[in-house]
Design an enzyme around this catalytic site. Structure first.
Site, PDB file in Angstrom:
ATOM      1  N   CYS A  62       0.843  -1.189   0.000  1.00 57.48           N
ATOM      2  CA  CYS A  62       0.000   0.000   0.000  1.00 57.48           C
ATOM      3  C   CYS A  62       0.874   1.233   0.000  1.00 57.48           C
ATOM      4  CB  CYS A  62      -0.918   0.005   1.216  1.00 57.48           C
ATOM      5  SG  CYS A  62      -0.029   0.058   2.795  1.00 57.48           S
ATOM      6  N   CYS A  77       3.740   1.439   2.554  1.00 57.40           N
ATOM      7  CA  CYS A  77       4.997   0.784   2.195  1.00 57.40           C
ATOM      8  C   CYS A  77       5.820   1.681   1.279  1.00 57.40           C
ATOM      9  CB  CYS A  77       4.710  -0.543   1.504  1.00 57.40           C
ATOM     10  SG  CYS A  77       3.777  -1.731   2.496  1.00 57.40           S
ATOM     11  N   ASP A 114      -5.464   6.308 -32.470  1.00 63.89           N
ATOM     12  CA  ASP A 114      -4.503   6.237 -33.558  1.00 63.89           C
ATOM     13  C   ASP A 114      -5.261   5.722 -34.775  1.00 63.89           C
ATOM     14  OD1 ASP A 114      -1.983   6.030 -34.956  1.00 63.89           O
ATOM     15  OD2 ASP A 114      -2.123   3.865 -34.600  1.00 63.89           O
ATOM     16  N   ASP A 169      -1.790   1.280 -31.335  1.00 61.13           N
ATOM     17  CA  ASP A 169      -1.167  -0.036 -31.492  1.00 61.13           C
ATOM     18  C   ASP A 169       0.303   0.009 -31.864  1.00 61.13           C
ATOM     19  OD1 ASP A 169      -1.449   0.853 -34.187  1.00 61.13           O
ATOM     20  OD2 ASP A 169      -1.351  -1.236 -34.845  1.00 61.13           O
ATOM     21  N   ASP A 191       2.953   4.991 -30.547  1.00 66.23           N
ATOM     22  CA  ASP A 191       1.834   5.253 -29.644  1.00 66.23           C
ATOM     23  C   ASP A 191       2.169   4.902 -28.203  1.00 66.23           C
ATOM     24  OD1 ASP A 191       0.084   5.977 -31.782  1.00 66.23           O
ATOM     25  OD2 ASP A 191      -0.177   3.855 -32.227  1.00 66.23           O
TER      26      ASP A 191
END
Length: 735
Positions: free
Chosen positions: A30, A33, A438, A622, A626
């Site tokens: 968390c 930590c 894109d 993709d 990008d």
């Protein structure tokens, strides 16, 4: 990592005498930590900076060269209670699998023990309490203790270890009150049993551990470490280059030995290893992974090339401008790291609440104990009430509120061919108001196709396909596929930069450029009909044909864009492709806001401009260009056909050739976020009702454990609603 191993090989040596290393860290649960590690390392002499990435469970440490050895950093983290080792993808996957198995073992033991102790409890209290033989009651209590004590010692280890690490680092996390509640409840139960008391709480403790382990395992499922994003660039980074000497000789040297001004040779089929200018030769480059441009780019003397592009045809001699750290590929890597670092500061809602929750729990329990003591209650009775408060306020519902919804929502997404990679992506996806696409491989299919297939005679397609099958050129591939992958012609001759030829029936057959095939007249008509397409000509004697090769829209692209607008979302296109290809596509989809020719840094700049305007973006892309934008956007999605780096950068990956999963994911995310908020509010309201009852002494630790466990069941049942979607969405996602 074995003791005494030399870690210097994992150190990065940067500019200005700064060294750095990236470490994978076990046990980070968390925000407490994260702060404990950063504060602890900041106190170490010689360390300049320590940045924790909680989502990836890694820490990046920088120090002055010579100020310390990397082994000292690992030792410092060990002193803070965290095991650390140099980040290696294979080691990371193995550690995640081991943690899954460990939690399942603990969960199985706690569940089995809980069932057995509950059976004993039912046996004891099934009759009239006044008729129970004290000897029999004590016997059942001791049997319960023999089951509960080793079970708690074994199955409670995840909470004990986490709490002790936090306390050792001077911090408090949400496992500390859990540990205190378990230890105090067990201690009181042993004391009650020794004094022949009526009520022991072994069953409540084991049940508490069981439900907490369910939450921890659900959380582990959603917090799986992602693979090292930079490691996915390795396929594009050449380790060596062919350097040309002044006498024309060539020698293969490491890329680190290449300096600006050197001449390097790049043969056909090799990947360009440097940024520079073409000194001699001509060729075509596949640069789709770097720039997003779909058509192979012709390069000649004086033109610039970038590392990571693939040389398709002729040999090139390149005058080096940058190698290694100065290339466009390394810039993309830098942008990626910067974008991921900015995202790592996103603190999940449950962790933020838990940081305040733990000290409030402790203060409430302590105040309850002291208050009842002041009112004259015996210390052991006051302690029982304090334990009840501690248990009833344990943040089990809070811990389950978000992971349970995430797991159910992830299953619902999977049914719609969507894979969730980041646990907190649902929260961010639900906040999206703008979707940025894109073009190439995202709005369009990943592989180009023939736009004028219906106009090509079948025998012409078969003949051209047989010739195209002998080529690896990306524009020849769609012709061969359309022809059904025929057997390649024999004795095919390649003409550099022009095309292919073969003799068929004593007549030369050609496939290649329009000029090579003498098809200028035919090309004019095809070009007028398909202005954005690349043209490939075919000639066999007097017969001639011109193929229009272009990117095709995904089959449901227009419907998906309309669907996104019905959800109240704005749609934008940011493409690295040329304007001639982007404009007609944007017009066909009715998207008014678009930009073409975007470099990776320009895409990030545009996303930052949108963010500055108060818009929260979902990036769908993709390509390699990008990847930084995917990491920088508020949320991100990538098709399964994307490059490995794009997939690694995205929060969500979707399967198939349709875009319907984008809208389906947004609907599910919005519902999931509502359920998360409902669960968190329930946890708050539960404590608002339960805590006063516990403080007033109207509950026992057993009742507290049942109430706490009941609250966990409520949030879990509410989370199951995330999997129920309207029928229209189901049809959309499964189309």
């Amino acid at each position: 990592m074995a003791d005494g191993q030399d870690l210097s090989i994992f150190v990065r040596h940067g500019t200005g005498g700064v060294a750095g290393m990236e470490l994978a860290v076990d046990g980070m649960r968390c925000a407490g930590c994260m702060h404990a590690i950063e504060r602890g390392l900041a106190r170490e002499t010689g360390i300049l900076n320590a940045r924790v990435n909680l989502a990836l469970k890694r820490v990046t440490v920088e120090w002055r060269e010579g100020a310390l050895r990397p082994e000292a950093i690992v030792a410092s983290l060990a002193a803070l209670g965290f095991k650390a080792y140099p980040f290696l993808p294979a080691h990371e996957r193995e550690a995640a699998q081991q943690e899954d198995k460990r939690l399942l073992r603990y969960l199985g033991v706690a569940g089995f023990a809980s069932m057995n102790i509950m059976l004993l409890s039912v046996s004891v209290w099934s009759g009239n309490a006044n008729d129970i033989n004290p000897v029999t009651r004590d016997f059942f209590h001791w049997v319960s203790a023999l089951i509960a004590l080793p079970t708690a010692a074994y199955a409670g280890r995840p909470f004990f270890e986490s709490a002790l690490r936090a306390l050792q680092a001077g911090a408090v996390n949400m496992d500390v009150p859990i540990m205190l509640g378990i230890v105090l409840a067990l201690g009181m139960s042993v004391i009650v049993t020794l004094n022949h008391g009526e009520h022991a709480y072994f069953d409540g403790v084991v049940m508490l551990i069981f439900f907490l382990l369910i939450g921890r395992y659900l959380d582990q499922l959603m917090r799986r470490r992602t693979r090292d994003l930079a490691g996915n660039l390795a396929a594009l980074k050449a380790e060596t280059a062919t350097r040309l000497g002044a006498d024309g000789s060539s020698v293969i040297v490491p890329i680190a030995a290449i300096a600006p001004g050197d001449l390097v040779l790049v043969r056909p089929g090799e990947r360009v290893s440097v940024d520079g200018l073409v000194e001699a030769g001509a060729s075509e480059l596949d640069q789709s992974l770097v720039t997003g441009e779909t058509a192979p780019a012709s390069v000649a003397v004086g033109e610039r090339v970038h590392a990571g592009t693939l040389n398709l045809s002729g040999a090139l001699t390149i005058r080096v401008e940058a190698a290694g750290a100065g290339t466009l590929l390394s810039e993309i890597d830098r942008l990626m790291a910067q974008a991921v670092e900015s995202r790592s500061r996103y603190v999940r809602l449950s962790d933020r609440a838990a940081r305040l929750y733990a000290p409030v729990v402790h203060a409430t329990a302590l105040a309850t104990f002291l208050g009842w003591m002041l009112f004259g209650l015996a210390w052991h009775q006051a302690l029982i009430i304090a334990i009840t408060v501690l248990i009833i306020t344990c943040p089990c519902a809070l811990g389950l509120a978000i992971p349970a919804v995430q797991v159910v929502s992830a299953a619902a997404l999977f049914k719609r061919k969507v894979m969730l990679k980041q646990g907190d992506a649902l929260e961010r996806l639900a906040e999206v108001d703008t979707v940025v696409f894109d073009k190439t491989g995202t709005l369009t299919l990943p592989e180009p196709g023939l736009s004028n297939l219906a106009a090509i005679a079948p025998d012409v397609l078969a003949a051209a396909g047989a010739l195209a099958a002998a080529s690896r050129h990306p524009l020849a591939r769609p012709i061969a596929m359309a022809a059904g992958e025929p057997r390649p012609l024999e004795t095919v001759r390649e003409h550099h930069g022009l095309g292919l030829s073969a003799t068929v029936d004593d007549v030369e057959m050609r496939l290649g450029s329009v000029a090579f095939c003498g098809a200028e007249a035919e090309a004019m008509a095809v070009s007028a009909a398909y202005p954005a397409a690349s043209l490939i000509a075919w000639r066999h004697g007097a017969r001639c044909a011109v193929f229009a090769v272009d990117q095709h829209l995904r089959p449901d692209a227009a419907a998906s864009i309309r669907d996104l607008r019905t959800l109240g979302l704005d749609v934008v296109i940011l493409s690295g492709d040329r304007a001639e290809a982007v404009v007609p596509l944007a017009e066909a989809l009715g998207i008014a806001e678009f930009k073409a020719g975007q470099r990776p840094d320009e895409k990030i700049a545009e996303l930052e401009r949108l963010a500055a305007a108060g818009r929260r973006t979902l990036m769908v892309g993709d390509g390699l260009n990008d990847a930084p934008a995917l990491a920088r956007a508020h949320a991100s999605m990538s098709p399964i056909s994307a490059t490995q780096l794009a997939q690694a950068s995205a929060d969500i990956v979707f399967l198939g050739e349709e875009l319907a999963p984008v809208a389906a994911s947004l609907r599910i995310a919005r519902k999931a976020r509502r359920l998360m908020v409902q669960n968190l509010w329930f946890a708050v309201l539960y404590n608002a009702v339960a805590v006063p009852i516990a403080i007033a002494g109207f509950a026992t630790p057993l009742v507290a454990a049942v109430a706490m466990s009941g609250s966990s069941l409520v949030v879990t049942l509410n989370a199951l609603r995330a999997g129920r979607q309207p029928a229209a969405v189901v049809r959309e996602g499964s189309a």
